[in-house]
Design a protein around this motif. Structure first.
Motif, PDB file in Angstrom:
ATOM      1  N   MET A  89      26.724  87.885 -16.838  1.00 15.41           N
ATOM      2  CA  MET A  89      25.820  88.637 -17.708  1.00 15.41           C
ATOM      3  C   MET A  89      26.578  89.363 -18.814  1.00 15.41           C
ATOM      4  O   MET A  89      26.087  89.502 -19.936  1.00 15.41           O
ATOM      5  N   ASP A  93      25.732  88.709 -22.700  1.00 16.95           N
ATOM      6  CA  ASP A  93      25.439  89.755 -23.697  1.00 16.95           C
ATOM      7  C   ASP A  93      26.323  89.602 -24.926  1.00 16.95           C
ATOM      8  O   ASP A  93      25.860  89.756 -26.062  1.00 16.95           O
ATOM      9  N   SER A  94      27.604  89.297 -24.703  1.00 14.00           N
ATOM     10  CA  SER A  94      28.526  89.107 -25.834  1.00 14.00           C
ATOM     11  C   SER A  94      28.123  87.889 -26.660  1.00 14.00           C
ATOM     12  O   SER A  94      28.198  87.905 -27.895  1.00 14.00           O
ATOM     13  N   VAL A  96      25.053  86.671 -27.035  1.00 10.73           N
ATOM     14  CA  VAL A  96      23.863  87.016 -27.809  1.00 10.73           C
ATOM     15  C   VAL A  96      24.237  87.890 -29.005  1.00 10.73           C
ATOM     16  O   VAL A  96      23.734  87.692 -30.118  1.00 10.73           O
ATOM     17  N   ALA A  97      25.125  88.857 -28.774  1.00 10.56           N
ATOM     18  CA  ALA A  97      25.540  89.746 -29.868  1.00 10.56           C
ATOM     19  C   ALA A  97      26.179  88.951 -31.006  1.00 10.56           C
ATOM     20  O   ALA A  97      25.911  89.204 -32.188  1.00 10.56           O
ATOM     21  N   TYR A 112      19.677  83.253 -26.451  1.00 13.31           N
ATOM     22  CA  TYR A 112      18.732  83.915 -25.553  1.00 13.31           C
ATOM     23  C   TYR A 112      18.259  82.961 -24.457  1.00 13.31           C
ATOM     24  O   TYR A 112      18.012  83.371 -23.321  1.00 13.31           O
ATOM     25  N   LYS A 115      20.962  82.948 -21.884  1.00 11.55           N
ATOM     26  CA  LYS A 115      20.927  84.206 -21.134  1.00 11.55           C
ATOM     27  C   LYS A 115      19.774  84.187 -20.125  1.00 11.55           C
ATOM     28  O   LYS A 115      19.910  84.668 -18.993  1.00 11.55           O
ATOM     29  N   TYR A 119      19.848  84.653 -15.908  1.00 10.50           N
ATOM     30  CA  TYR A 119      18.953  85.482 -15.102  1.00 10.50           C
ATOM     31  C   TYR A 119      18.184  84.633 -14.087  1.00 10.50           C
ATOM     32  O   TYR A 119      17.998  85.029 -12.931  1.00 10.50           O
ATOM     33  N   LYS A 127      13.197  89.058 -15.836  1.00 12.80           N
ATOM     34  CA  LYS A 127      14.158  89.180 -16.927  1.00 12.80           C
ATOM     35  C   LYS A 127      14.427  87.819 -17.574  1.00 12.80           C
ATOM     36  O   LYS A 127      14.623  87.726 -18.785  1.00 12.80           O
ATOM     37  N   ASN A 131      13.714  86.835 -21.647  1.00 13.33           N
ATOM     38  CA  ASN A 131      14.673  86.206 -22.552  1.00 13.33           C
ATOM     39  C   ASN A 131      14.176  84.852 -23.061  1.00 13.33           C
ATOM     40  O   ASN A 131      14.433  84.486 -24.213  1.00 13.33           O
TER      41      ASN A 131
END
Length: 553
Positions: A89, A93-94, A96-97, A112, A115, A119, A127, A131
């Motif tokens: 996770m 997150d990295s 997606v950023a 997304y 991600k 999940y 979750k 996404n």
């Protein structure tokens, strides 16, 4: 490889001058490689775990050096696929950023989507769905039909696991049509999932047709693995229709096809339904070994489907009847663990699962057994006391249910009109053009007045088409002004209509529930029965019986 070792390798690989082990490519030798080189190596089946980490680290280092957010996102994606546990996770997150920095809808949507898959694999379905919906928002702005349908398929999987079967069916039908010409494996996967949804909604003949088609197409397309999955689906379908011998035979064939696949989820499902079939045939001794296999899946893989809960209840009853306190106590503990797992992963469904043993009763039974084991002398007294207590509970519960049902019946009888609930006043505003809102509300009023809700297969999609609007606007307006979901809105209108018919015209009380369901637009008797109880709080049978009693009085 443990997470700490994976992390250390990635961090060391990013340090200047670090040299990998001789069997792995050193980062210095990779610093001038192209992005296509890294992508090719990471996609190769010949790349082992250690090499993959080194390639990913060098890939990420190059992308960061060159300030290339698209490639940074790709690098993080490759790293998360080689990671385990919570680290996945972090890298998601990295990823997606970095994707967001590209300002590219396709790249952001793909991030997304990945991600969401992370999940989903962690069984955090809500979750995952969140996404997937974000991914759909971005990908829908592109011309990439394949990615759009890939998102639809993933959303449908979540809808299936959360119990929104009709919504999943709508998405999967679209996926089947699209993937049939684009991707053989995705087509078969969509077809298989569609069949499962048909089974869950009681459309057993349609499920059977899907499975026959799936097996034929899997053979035609040369994808033998899919044959086992469609055979597996048909085995469950045969159980659902009461053909227990056929169910056992087909599921045994499916298990042969699943051997060595590591597919513990489908193996567990096959064992569960084989056990249930033997139990239904009056052969509990043959059923129990399969239920124990299901428990092994839960214990070994921390995986459990909501319907598997029943096998623990049956095991507890089996060992209680065989006076095996040790195993009875073990499966009580397992059932308590199962309930905790289901509550965490299937909150939407947990309230709908029939529970012969609730948590309080399980804890009480566990305490009774432990005390009995410690004191043989007190066993008889405790068993007698427990039985008396359970009988009292059953009697009290029966009385409470009777009082509650009677109260619900009286409430229904006090309502003389079968109209839809008035639109609620809400000071909040919708982010929709007021003219559109007014138009939809007018059409909803006509929809109710003309009783169009009685039409079969009336869905949100049909409503939106009738109103020349879209599903998003119509669902939001219904939720805002009617205070319910669109499916519940349509079903409640139908149930109100049924209540009015049964109260006003005695002839309808002689109809079967299947006939009444068809009369008011429900596709199956099961859907109708669930909707009637959800709206009125009582069963159709009880309501009709009380109406007849009232008429005879």
């Amino acid at each position: 490889m443990p997470n700490t070792i994976r992390t250390l390798i990635i961090l060391l690989a990013l340090l200047p001058g670090w040299q990998a082990q001789p069997q792995s490519p050193a980062p210095d030798s990779l610093s001038k490689k192209t992005y296509s080189y890294f992508i090719s190596k990471l996609a190769s089946d010949e790349t082992d775990s250690l090499d993959g980490l080194a390639y990913s680290a060098a890939f990420l280092s190059k992308a960061k050096r060159e300030h290339n957010p698209a490639m940074i996102a790709e690098a993080y994606k490759s790293i998360l696929h080689q990671s385990e546990g919570p680290q996945k996770m972090i890298y998601a997150d990295s990823m997606v950023a970095a994707a967001l920095q590209t300002k590219d809808n396709a790249a952001i949507g793909a991030a997304y989507l990945t991600k969401g898959v992370v999940y989903y694999n962690a069984r955090k379905y809500i979750k995952a769905l969140d996404n997937y919906i974000i991914a759909d928002n971005y990908i829908s702005r592109t011309d990439d039909d394949y990615q759009q349908h890939k998102v639809k398929f993933n959303i449908a999987q979540i809808k299936y696991y959360l119990g929104y079967y009709d919504e999943a069916i709508s998405l999967l039908r679209d996926c089947v049509t699209y993937f049939k010409a684009e991707d053989d494996r995705a087509y078969l996967s969509s077809l298989h999932s569609l069949g499962l949804c048909y089974n869950r909604t009681g459309r057993f003949e349609q499920c059977n047709s899907i499975n026959i088609l799936g097996i034929a197409d899997a053979k035609r397309l040369g994808i033998p693995q899919a044959i086992a999955h469609f055979t597996h689906s048909e085995g469950i379908n045969q159980y659902s229709t009461g053909n227990f011998e056929s169910a056992i035979a087909k599921l045994q064939v499916a298990l042969t096809g699943l051997e060595g696949s590591g597919d513990f989820a489908n193996q567990g499902a096959a064992w569960f339904y084989i056990g249930k079939s033997y139990w239904a045939l009056g052969k509990p001794d043959m059923a129990v070994p399969y239920f124990i296999k299901v428990d092994n899946v839960f214990t070994g893989n921390n995986y459990l489907r909501p319907e598997w809960r029943e096998c623990y209840e049956l095991l507890i009853d089996y060992y209680r009847q065989n006076q095996d306190l040790k195993r009875q106590l073990y499966y009580i503990d397992q059932l308590l663990k199962a309930d905790k797992e289901l509550e965490a992963g299937f909150k939407y469904l947990s309230g709908k699962i029939h529970k012969e043993y609730d948590t309080k009763k399980l804890l009480r039974a566990k305490s009774d057994i432990e005390q009995s084991s410690r004191s043989g002398k007190m066993m008889a007294y405790m068993v007698i006391g427990a039985l008396i207590f359970i009988i009292i509970l059953i009697v009290l519960r029966h009385q409470r249910v009777k009082m509650r049902d009677r109260q619900k019946f009286d409430e229904l009888m006090q309502h003389t009109a079968t109209v839809a609930p008035k639109s609620r006043k809400n000071t909040d505003t919708l982010d929709i053009n007021p003219d559109v809102v007014a138009s939809v509300l007018r059409q909803l009023e006509k929809f109710e007045e003309k009783k169009k809700f009685l039409q079969p297969d009336m869905t949100l999609n049909r409503l939106a088409a009738m109103f020349s609007s879209n599903t998003k606007y119509v669902s939001q307006i219904i939720a805002h002004y009617k205070n319910k979901k669109s499916n519940d809105y349509i079903n409640d209108l139908r149930i109100d209509h049924v209540v009015g018919l049964l109260k006003a015209e005695k002839k309808y009380r002689n109809y079967s529930s299947k006939a009444i369901a068809a009369e008011v637009g429900f596709s199956t008797q099961q859907h109708f029965s669930r909707a009637f109880r959800a709206k009125t709080g009582i069963s159709l049978l009880y309501f009709v019986e009380e109406l007849n009693k009232k008429g005879d009085a």
